[in-house]
Design an enzyme around this catalytic site. Structure first.
Site, PDB file in Angstrom:
ATOM      1  N   HIS A 152       0.822  -1.216   0.000  1.00 13.11           N
ATOM      2  CA  HIS A 152       0.000   0.000   0.000  1.00 13.11           C
ATOM      3  C   HIS A 152       0.853   1.262   0.000  1.00 13.11           C
ATOM      4  O   HIS A 152       0.534   2.244   0.664  1.00 13.11           O
ATOM      5  CB  HIS A 152      -0.978   0.007   1.189  1.00 13.11           C
ATOM      6  N   ASP A 208       2.672   1.863  -3.284  1.00  7.41           N
ATOM      7  CA  ASP A 208       2.985   2.140  -4.704  1.00  7.41           C
ATOM      8  C   ASP A 208       2.214   3.350  -5.224  1.00  7.41           C
ATOM      9  O   ASP A 208       2.754   4.169  -5.965  1.00  7.41           O
ATOM     10  CB  ASP A 208       2.771   0.897  -5.599  1.00  7.41           C
ATOM     11  N   GLY A 218      -3.505 -12.524  -3.548  1.00  8.28           N
ATOM     12  CA  GLY A 218      -2.488 -11.508  -3.235  1.00  8.28           C
ATOM     13  C   GLY A 218      -1.197 -11.748  -3.998  1.00  8.28           C
ATOM     14  O   GLY A 218      -0.170 -11.153  -3.693  1.00  8.28           O
ATOM     15  N   LEU A 219      -1.237 -12.637  -5.004  1.00  3.68           N
ATOM     16  CA  LEU A 219      -0.028 -12.963  -5.767  1.00  3.68           C
ATOM     17  C   LEU A 219      -0.125 -12.427  -7.194  1.00  3.68           C
ATOM     18  O   LEU A 219       0.661 -12.762  -8.061  1.00  3.68           O
ATOM     19  CB  LEU A 219       0.214 -14.478  -5.757  1.00  3.68           C
ATOM     20  N   SER A 220      -1.106 -11.566  -7.383  1.00  2.00           N
ATOM     21  CA  SER A 220      -1.238 -10.801  -8.620  1.00  2.00           C
ATOM     22  C   SER A 220      -1.515 -11.613  -9.881  1.00  2.00           C
ATOM     23  O   SER A 220      -0.850 -11.464 -10.905  1.00  2.00           O
ATOM     24  CB  SER A 220      -0.020  -9.909  -8.831  1.00  2.00           C
ATOM     25  N   SER A 221      -2.553 -12.408  -9.798  1.00  2.00           N
ATOM     26  CA  SER A 221      -3.027 -13.082 -11.006  1.00  2.00           C
ATOM     27  C   SER A 221      -3.502 -12.055 -12.026  1.00  2.00           C
ATOM     28  O   SER A 221      -3.422 -12.285 -13.226  1.00  2.00           O
ATOM     29  CB  SER A 221      -4.162 -14.051 -10.663  1.00  2.00           C
ATOM     30  N   SER A 222      -3.984 -10.912 -11.547  1.00  2.00           N
ATOM     31  CA  SER A 222      -4.511  -9.901 -12.482  1.00  2.00           C
ATOM     32  C   SER A 222      -3.385  -9.312 -13.331  1.00  2.00           C
ATOM     33  O   SER A 222      -3.530  -9.163 -14.545  1.00  2.00           O
ATOM     34  CB  SER A 222      -5.284  -8.804 -11.736  1.00  2.00           C
ATOM     35  N   GLU A 226      -6.363  -1.966 -15.506  1.00  2.00           N
ATOM     36  CA  GLU A 226      -6.858  -2.337 -14.180  1.00  2.00           C
ATOM     37  C   GLU A 226      -7.706  -1.196 -13.593  1.00  2.00           C
ATOM     38  O   GLU A 226      -8.796  -1.420 -13.079  1.00  2.00           O
ATOM     39  CB  GLU A 226      -5.658  -2.694 -13.275  1.00  2.00           C
ATOM     40  N   ASP A 261       2.516  -4.452  -9.203  1.00  2.00           N
ATOM     41  CA  ASP A 261       2.355  -5.798  -9.742  1.00  2.00           C
ATOM     42  C   ASP A 261       2.854  -5.894 -11.182  1.00  2.00           C
ATOM     43  O   ASP A 261       3.533  -6.853 -11.564  1.00  2.00           O
ATOM     44  CB  ASP A 261       0.879  -6.197  -9.707  1.00  2.00           C
TER      45      ASP A 261
HETATM   46  P1  ADP Z   1      -4.850 -10.938  -7.487  1.00  2.00           P
HETATM   47  O1  ADP Z   1      -4.331 -10.101  -8.606  1.00  2.00           O
HETATM   48  O2  ADP Z   1      -4.097 -10.714  -6.218  1.00  2.00           O
HETATM   49  O3  ADP Z   1      -4.941 -12.377  -7.818  1.00  2.00           O
HETATM   50  P2  ADP Z   1      -7.179  -9.362  -8.051  1.00  2.00           P
HETATM   51  O4  ADP Z   1      -8.478  -9.162  -7.317  1.00  2.00           O
HETATM   52  O5  ADP Z   1      -6.378  -8.175  -8.379  1.00  2.00           O
HETATM   53  O6  ADP Z   1      -6.342 -10.433  -7.208  1.00  2.00           O
HETATM   54  O7  ADP Z   1      -7.445 -10.115  -9.414  1.00  2.00           O
HETATM   55  C1  ADP Z   1      -8.223 -11.288  -9.449  1.00  2.00           C
HETATM   56  C2  ADP Z   1      -9.151 -11.233 -10.660  1.00  2.00           C
HETATM   57  O8  ADP Z   1      -8.369 -11.373 -11.866  1.00  2.00           O
HETATM   58  C3  ADP Z   1     -10.142 -12.370 -10.732  1.00  2.00           C
HETATM   59  O9  ADP Z   1     -11.323 -12.047 -10.019  1.00  2.00           O
HETATM   60  C4  ADP Z   1     -10.406 -12.490 -12.221  1.00  2.00           C
HETATM   61  O10 ADP Z   1     -11.315 -11.504 -12.640  1.00  2.00           O
HETATM   62  C5  ADP Z   1      -9.064 -12.132 -12.822  1.00  2.00           C
HETATM   63  N1  ADP Z   1      -8.232 -13.307 -13.167  1.00  2.00           N
HETATM   64  C6  ADP Z   1      -7.009 -13.597 -12.708  1.00  2.00           C
HETATM   65  N2  ADP Z   1      -6.489 -14.704 -13.274  1.00  2.00           N
HETATM   66  C7  ADP Z   1      -7.412 -15.142 -14.138  1.00  2.00           C
HETATM   67  C8  ADP Z   1      -7.474 -16.236 -15.057  1.00  2.00           C
HETATM   68  N3  ADP Z   1      -6.472 -17.111 -15.195  1.00  2.00           N
HETATM   69  N4  ADP Z   1      -8.609 -16.361 -15.782  1.00  2.00           N
HETATM   70  C9  ADP Z   1      -9.610 -15.488 -15.668  1.00  2.00           C
HETATM   71  N5  ADP Z   1      -9.607 -14.435 -14.842  1.00  2.00           N
HETATM   72  C10 ADP Z   1      -8.536 -14.254 -14.073  1.00  2.00           C
HETATM   73 MG    MG Z   2      -4.372  -7.981  -8.716  1.00  2.00          MG
END
Ligand code: ADP
Ligand code: MG
Length: 404
Positions: free
Chosen positions: A45, A47, A140-144, A180, A192
């Protein structure tokens, strides 16, 4: 027995993405790109306030297989980790923009849209895309960011027919942040995307958001017989649900009221924020706590970078604990599930990581103690009827790249 998250290597991941592509589009993709999730070792918190963070890219990636379709649309399918059925979205290119699509596909096509708007991707063309991922979602590992960065880099390199340059990668960071913030509506701050695009094996990144500077520092715990253990609480968060935005809102309001661009530029920020809150009829105590976290976390992270450089992991561990306590007591983003892990690991270097409100806790653990510590974390969660946490030993991996 504790449950472990798995991450495929590049070849396996590329194959899985290609297979998904073929199953949905009945053709071969033109290429496959991957981008990693990240773990933030310290500095959360800050960046969006011109602070300092020390993340590294994970060895867990999201991969995207792409082919130009010649149609005026984006077609995306995604198989998220642990899911058996792929999600699908089809959207005309000219409908992508602020607020649309505001679901998961917004991270993908929104990043491409923003890169086209910025002139980094030379032109808009119809794309078919198939995504597979080993980055746990909402942990919290930034899938987004993994999603945005893989899509944006893939679309760019496919359009130009060559590898992205460093300045292009920097421009993609901004495009992915814009996706985002504006397309999906998650007001996150850029840590991220930088980690996902600029990560390097064996290295952590010291990112100074005020200076816009990223320095790579060696991050090798094995000399100390330690590993970085990630415990995902499996109590997922969503950073676009308003809580994250409300924390950021306080910092943005104080910064604007002081006539500054970032909180980092404001001298004596805590005292001045309290006076301002008083005047404005806001909760001065809450405002003070929020600002204090951001100011102290930035100082703490600067000190942590020095501790890393000096190989002083005892000091580093203490700073991790201080960071967690500040996120808990001053920024108030630590959930009971996160706190349960922090308490279970005892007096080790440990802290929640990422935006909070769920997600993961990281801990420095002696290699031979990993199974016992993981068991203790699981037991603590089960005793409280929390979801069972899952685990990963994290070592720094490479940033976004073409894998096939
Ligand atoms: P984090 O980035 O920490 O994982 P976020 O809330 O920022 O958490 O992002 C999660 C969101 O990103 C999910 O709710 C979904 O909308 C999207 N997302 C992430 N990875 C995927 C994936 N492989 N397929 C589809 N949507 C995804
Ligand atoms: Mg994210």
């Amino acid at each position: 027995m504790a449950r472990w998250m798995s991450a495929r290597d590049d070849a396996e991941l590329a194959q899985a993405a290609s297979r998904l592509f073929q199953a949905h589009f009945s053709q071969e993709p033109e290429g496959v790109w991957a981008a990693p999730g990240r773990v933030n070792v310290i500095g959360d918190h800050v960046d969006y306030a011109g602070g300092i963070s020390i993340p590294f890219a994970l060895q867990a990636n999201t991969a995207i297989a792409i082919r130009r379709s010649g149609q005026p649309t984006y077609r995306v399918v995604s198989l998220a980790p642990g899911q058996s059925e792929a999600a699908k979205v089809e959207i005309p290119i000219n409908e992508v923009g602020p607020g649309n699509p505001d679901n998961w596909a917004g991270y993908v096509v929104g990043a491409i849209w923003a890169a086209i708007e910025a002139g980094v991707i030379p032109c808009a063309e119809g794309l078919d895309m198939a995504i597979v991922s080993d980055v746990p979602v909402g942990s919290g590992l930034s899938s987004s960011a993994a999603l945005e960065c893989s899509a944006a880099l893939g679309a760019l390199e496919l359009a130009t027919g060559r590898s992205a340059t460093q300045p292009e990668r920097t421009a993609l960071v901004d495009a992915c942040i814009r996706a985002e913030n504006e397309v999906v509506g998650a007001s996150t701050g850029g840590l991220d995307q930088r980690a996902s695009l600029f990560g390097q094996e064996g290295k952590a990144l010291v990112i100074d958001f005020q200076e816009g500077e990223t320095t790579l520092v060696p991050f090798d715990l094995s000399g100390h017989g330690l590993v970085l253990l990630i415990a995902d609480t499996n109590a997922p968060h969503a950073l676009n649900d308003g809580q994250y935005a409300s924390r950021r809102g306080v910092i943005d309001d104080v910064t604007a009221a002081m006539g500054a661009n970032t909180l980092r530029e404001v001298d004596n920020a805590v005292v001045r924020a309290a006076a301002w809150a008083e005047e404005e009829g806001r909760d001065a105590e809450v405002t003070c706590k929020r600002v204090k976290h951001v100011v102290e976390e930035t100082d703490r992270t600067a000190e942590a970078a020095k501790a890393l450089e000096a190989d002083d992991l005892t000091r580093f561990a203490q700073l991790m604990r201080d960071s967690h306590e500040s996120l808990r007591d001053q920024y108030e983003v630590v959930t009971p599930e996160l706190e349960s892990v922090f308490q279970a690991v005892g007096q080790r270097g440990s802290r929640m990581t990422g935006g909070g409100f769920g997600g993961s806790v990281i801990t420095l653990v002696a290699e031979d103690e990993v199974p016992a510590v993981a068991e203790r974390i699981v037991q603590a969660a089960l005793d409280k009827d929390f979801p069972e946490p899952t685990f990963m030993v994290a070592t720094p991996g490479n940033g976004a790249r073409r894998i096939a």
